[in-house]
Design an enzyme around this catalytic site. Structure first.
Site, PDB file in Angstrom:
ATOM      1  NE  ARG A 120      36.105  48.580  30.702  1.00 24.20           N
ATOM      2  CZ  ARG A 120      35.311  49.233  31.536  1.00 24.20           C
ATOM      3  NH1 ARG A 120      35.716  50.349  32.111  1.00 24.20           N
ATOM      4  NH2 ARG A 120      34.103  48.785  31.783  1.00 24.20           N
ATOM      5  CE  LYS A 142      52.437  35.969  20.594  1.00 23.51           C
ATOM      6  NZ  LYS A 142      52.816  34.686  19.960  1.00 23.51           N
ATOM      7  CD  GLU A 184      61.067  29.622  23.921  1.00 25.14           C
ATOM      8  OE1 GLU A 184      61.114  29.775  22.688  1.00 25.14           O
ATOM      9  OE2 GLU A 184      59.999  29.382  24.541  1.00 25.14           O
ATOM     10  CE  LYS A 226      59.053  37.914  21.838  1.00 26.79           C
ATOM     11  NZ  LYS A 226      58.449  36.977  22.740  1.00 26.79           N
ATOM     12  CD  GLU A 236      51.633  34.807  16.562  1.00 25.25           C
ATOM     13  OE1 GLU A 236      52.261  35.052  17.605  1.00 25.25           O
ATOM     14  OE2 GLU A 236      51.075  33.733  16.326  1.00 25.25           O
ATOM     15  NE  ARG A 240      54.954  38.283  19.168  1.00 24.49           N
ATOM     16  CZ  ARG A 240      54.768  39.040  20.225  1.00 24.49           C
ATOM     17  NH1 ARG A 240      54.275  40.257  20.071  1.00 24.49           N
ATOM     18  NH2 ARG A 240      55.073  38.621  21.439  1.00 24.49           N
ATOM     19  CG  ASN A 244      54.279  30.819  18.087  1.00 22.98           C
ATOM     20  OD1 ASN A 244      54.640  31.010  19.245  1.00 22.98           O
ATOM     21  ND2 ASN A 244      53.312  31.502  17.520  1.00 22.98           N
ATOM     22  CG  HIS A 247      56.414  27.671  20.667  1.00 26.55           C
ATOM     23  ND1 HIS A 247      57.729  27.681  20.244  1.00 26.55           N
ATOM     24  CD2 HIS A 247      56.377  28.446  21.782  1.00 26.55           C
ATOM     25  CE1 HIS A 247      58.443  28.427  21.065  1.00 26.55           C
ATOM     26  NE2 HIS A 247      57.659  28.905  22.010  1.00 26.55           N
ATOM     27  CG  HIS A 251      52.119  25.444  23.032  1.00 28.63           C
ATOM     28  ND1 HIS A 251      51.636  26.562  22.388  1.00 28.63           N
ATOM     29  CD2 HIS A 251      53.138  25.882  23.803  1.00 28.63           C
ATOM     30  CE1 HIS A 251      52.342  27.624  22.760  1.00 28.63           C
ATOM     31  NE2 HIS A 251      53.265  27.233  23.603  1.00 28.63           N
ATOM     32  CG  HIS A 264      57.344  26.892  27.388  1.00 30.72           C
ATOM     33  ND1 HIS A 264      56.280  26.612  26.558  1.00 30.72           N
ATOM     34  CD2 HIS A 264      58.050  27.887  26.781  1.00 30.72           C
ATOM     35  CE1 HIS A 264      56.334  27.408  25.499  1.00 30.72           C
ATOM     36  NE2 HIS A 264      57.388  28.196  25.608  1.00 30.72           N
TER      37      HIS A 264
END
Ligand code: NAD
Ligand code: GLY
Length: 362
Positions: A120, A142, A184, A226, A236, A240, A244, A247, A251, A264
């Site tokens: 956990r 993330k 990026e 960032k 987010e 935030r 993206n 993206h 993606h 990527h």
């Protein structure tokens, strides 16, 4: 060495950026509380840097275990992730263990997710070794893996306790990976830092050549951008999502190519050109702005067109799985002007359709 801070209250952490950091045992030791460590790396990075990190971490009363995963985006999945849990359990790591991610964004995202879920939640340190991971994926917490139906669909927010970006490690990066990371970096300029975009336009050749002063500035400024956005909106809820930019389109390309085509960063490059094109169709960017976007990306050696075999319908289907979809509505990061991104669900669908038709290759 530069030290930045990600301000998240009692989960705040430092980002160290500089040369020869892998040799500095104090930086790593300060972040390790228990007496066991599992270093997770990949089959390309381990032969280059694992021994150094093991030596730096070696200390009396500390056990250092290591695990080398197969490299590459196509291995960023639950099957590979399970190898981390196997190692942790076989070697009897307890809740006070620390995971160390030594590699690019694939290793960082998977190790972070393993740390988020093992017993956990245990501590982890990011040692990013690609430009992309030094400016983006190692910062902000993330973590996760891909699913055949969608990129990064399984994951968690889990912040590292420290990020150690040794810029010397970038000297062994293949040229294609350097360019992918610069996508990026350029993203930060396009989405919210016009001064940085202008600097990038003037200094992109030095970055491509890994010129140390340019690299140090480019990485630091990216991490500042960032860290600021993450501190304002860790989970987010709003701002935030601007990170993206490009993206949702990108993606879709990565998923369409089963994570074995464009890298990527390359897919994000194409995605940012598509976002710029759509912003132009909405009357926000001029055609000169779109060309400027394309030019700075191309100057970094990045693709700006969709690879063969992806139709507008396939784009639309894959984009419908995006994590930014809310109440069945697609939300896209678009550019009101260069250096000023917005997240919008109320765009004219005809503009999206026109962009998809213009860029589709099947
Ligand atoms: P990567 O981890 O696959 O690394 C790229 C390649 O370079 C790999 O083959 C790797 O083995 C090799 N490599 C890494 N460091 C090297 C070095 N110093 N010398 C030689 N070879 C080296 O890819 P990446 O571009 O670093 O990261 C992409 C991933 O990051 C994607 O999965 C993306 O989804 C994720 N990402 C996550 C976030 C986030 O916020 N968590 C943000 C952006 C991207
Ligand atoms: N790379 C997107 C984010 O960290 O939010």
């Amino acid at each position: 060495m530069q030290t930045l801070n990600v301000n998240l209250g009692d989960r705040s952490y430092p980002i160290y950026i500089g040369q020869r950091l892998l040799e500095q045992s104090t930086l790593l030791s300060e972040a390790i509380k228990g007496n066991t460590v599992l270093i997770v790396s990949d089959s390309n990075v381990a032969p280059l840097y694992l021994q150094q990190v093991e030596e730096t971490l070696a200390a009396e009363n500390r056990r250092i275990d290591s695990l080398v995963l197969p490299a590459g985006e196509k291995n960023k999945n639950l099957t590979t992730l399970n190898l981390v849990f196997d190692a942790l359990l076989e070697k009897r790591h307890a809740r006070d263990t620390t995971l160390v991610a030594l590699g690019g964004g694939v290793i960082g995202d998977m190790t972070g997710y393993a740390a988020a879920s093992y017993q956990r939640g245990v501590s982890f340190i990011q040692i990013p070794t690609t430009i992309l991971s030094q400016v983006d994926s190692s910062v902000g917490g993330k973590t996760g893996v891909n699913h055949a139906l969608g990129k990064n669909m399984i994951g968690a927010f889990h912040q590292p306790v420290a990020v150690l970006a040794d810029t010397d490690t970038l000297n062994t990066l293949p040229q294609r990976e350097i360019a992918a990371g610069l996508a990026e970096v350029i993203k930060y300029g396009l989405l919210g830092d016009i001064e940085f975009l202008e600097w990038l336009e003037n200094n992109i050749v030095d970055l491509v050549d890994l010129q140390p002063a340019a690299l140090a500035y480019g990485i630091e400024r990216s991490c500042q951008n960032k860290a600021r956005i993450v501190a304002e909106d860790e989970r987010e809820g709003g701002k935030r999502a601007l990170l993206n930019l490009g993206h949702t389109f990108g993606h879709a390309i990565e998923t369409a190519q089963s994570y074995s085509g464009l890298l990527h960063g390359e897919a994000v490059s194409v995605g940012m050109v598509m976002a710029a094109d759509m912003s132009h169709r909405l009357g926000w960017l001029s055609s000169a702005d779109v060309q400027r976007t394309r030019s700075v990306l191309a100057a970094a050696g990045l693709p700006t067109a969709v690879p063969d075999g992806i139709s507008a319908a396939q784009f639309a289907e894959l984009m419908g799985h995006d994590k930014k979809v809310l109440a069945g509505k697609l939300r896209l990061v678009l550019l009101r002007q260069l250096g000023d991104a917005v997240i919008s669900a109320d765009f004219d669908p005809a503009a999206l359709e026109a962009t998809l038709q213009a860029f589709a290759t099947a």
